[in-house]
Design an enzyme around this catalytic site. Sequence first.
Site, short mmCIF file in Angstrom:
data_model
loop_
_atom_site.label_atom_id
_atom_site.label_comp_id
_atom_site.label_asym_id
_atom_site.label_seq_id
_atom_site.Cartn_x
_atom_site.Cartn_y
_atom_site.Cartn_z
NE ARG A 69 -0.14 -4.96 6.76
CZ ARG A 69 -0.39 -5.98 7.57
NH1 ARG A 69 0.43 -6.24 8.58
NH2 ARG A 69 -1.45 -6.75 7.39
CG HIS A 73 -3.61 -1.71 5.49
ND1 HIS A 73 -4.45 -2.76 5.81
CD2 HIS A 73 -2.51 -2.29 4.97
CE1 HIS A 73 -3.88 -3.91 5.50
NE2 HIS A 73 -2.69 -3.65 4.99
CG ASP A 74 -5.09 6.44 5.95
OD1 ASP A 74 -6.14 6.35 6.62
OD2 ASP A 74 -4.67 7.53 5.50
CG ASP A 81 -9.18 9.82 5.64
OD1 ASP A 81 -8.58 8.77 5.98
OD2 ASP A 81 -10.39 9.84 5.34
CG ASN A 101 -6.96 -2.66 8.49
OD1 ASN A 101 -6.35 -2.61 7.43
ND2 ASN A 101 -7.99 -1.87 8.75
N PRO A 169 -8.14 -4.64 -0.94
CG PRO A 169 -6.82 -4.41 -2.84
CD PRO A 169 -7.18 -3.72 -1.57
CG HIS A 199 3.48 -8.71 -0.55
ND1 HIS A 199 2.48 -9.48 -1.11
CD2 HIS A 199 2.84 -7.78 0.23
CE1 HIS A 199 1.31 -9.04 -0.70
NE2 HIS A 199 1.49 -8.01 0.10
CG ASP A 249 13.45 -11.67 0.20
OD1 ASP A 249 14.08 -12.75 0.24
OD2 ASP A 249 13.85 -10.68 -0.43
CG ASP A 257 15.61 -6.85 -2.83
OD1 ASP A 257 14.57 -7.51 -2.66
OD2 ASP A 257 16.71 -7.21 -2.37
#
Length: 331
Positions: A69, A73-74, A81, A101, A169, A199, A249, A257
């Site tokens: 994650r 997000h970076d 960076d 975030n 997004p 996810h 899940d 998977d």
Amino acid sequence: MANYKYNHFSLSSRFLLLLLPLLLQIHYARSELQLNYYSESCPKAEDIIKEQVATLYHKHGNTAVSWIRNLFHDCMVKSCDASIYLDTANGQESEKESPRNFGMRNFKYIETIKEALESECPNTVSCADIVALSARDGLFWLGGPRIEMRTGRKDSKESYLAEVEKYLPNHNDSMSSVLSRFQSIGIDTEGTVALLGAHSVGRVHCVNLVHRLYPTVDPTLDPDYAEYLKGRCPSPDPDPEAVLYSRFDRETTMILDNMYYKNILSNKGLLIVDQELVTDPNTSPFVEKMAGDNGYFHDQFARALLILSENNPLTGEQGEIRKVCRYVNSA
């Protein structure tokens, strides 16, 4: 008509000429990265990161999810960076403060990895490369594909809180908006569908779920699944500080998977963006293909993750090698 064509061509040419330096800069930055970048300056660097990720996984299994994650997000926000790691300091607000975030965690363990590297090779290995390599090694512990990642990234000297929402997004965005944001950094529709397969691990706080449950249940949700989610999130106004969540899940909770795709085809996606993968005609064929072939999913995930990990890196004289990942170096 001929004059119109000429003017149209001229404008297009000028636009391309303006765009060309940016494209060349991005290509050059990516080409500066290389496999085994630290082979001479810190030969044990990648092994140290691998060992630390393994140790942390066995103590705190959810760290493996956090590393993947973190990369997303970076790297989606301007550059890979390590700007996501910076704390608020000296009048500069952290990207961690952005609602996009919300729910991110385990940042403190990045410093555990960094300290081990600093002990071996002071001022050598960047936090940005820790972002990439920890994601690579975390993926292994989640049963994902093995990936070779190039290194040589530098760390940013600033955070980009004001720009997070521009690049990252949202789970409520339209699928066309999500696809557009990924395409802007070179990831195609197939790759986007694969990356959203992340996810299949981790969890979602009730804050991001309740709009699908209250005041009425989203009709695209499987009714039995909706009842389960109401049990996990019993209030339409959950406390953001409380530990209230549902896992993506329920069957293979800590394995990357293709169960994710099987779930969303059965109307058991947690987020709106998950369900839109099924209903959007641009993405649904890839969902069905990944649901039926875990190897294909892993191949596409690995391909897209590599592109993401090399988005506009700082290299050469750009940026710095932070001594502590939470703060820029003092002047």
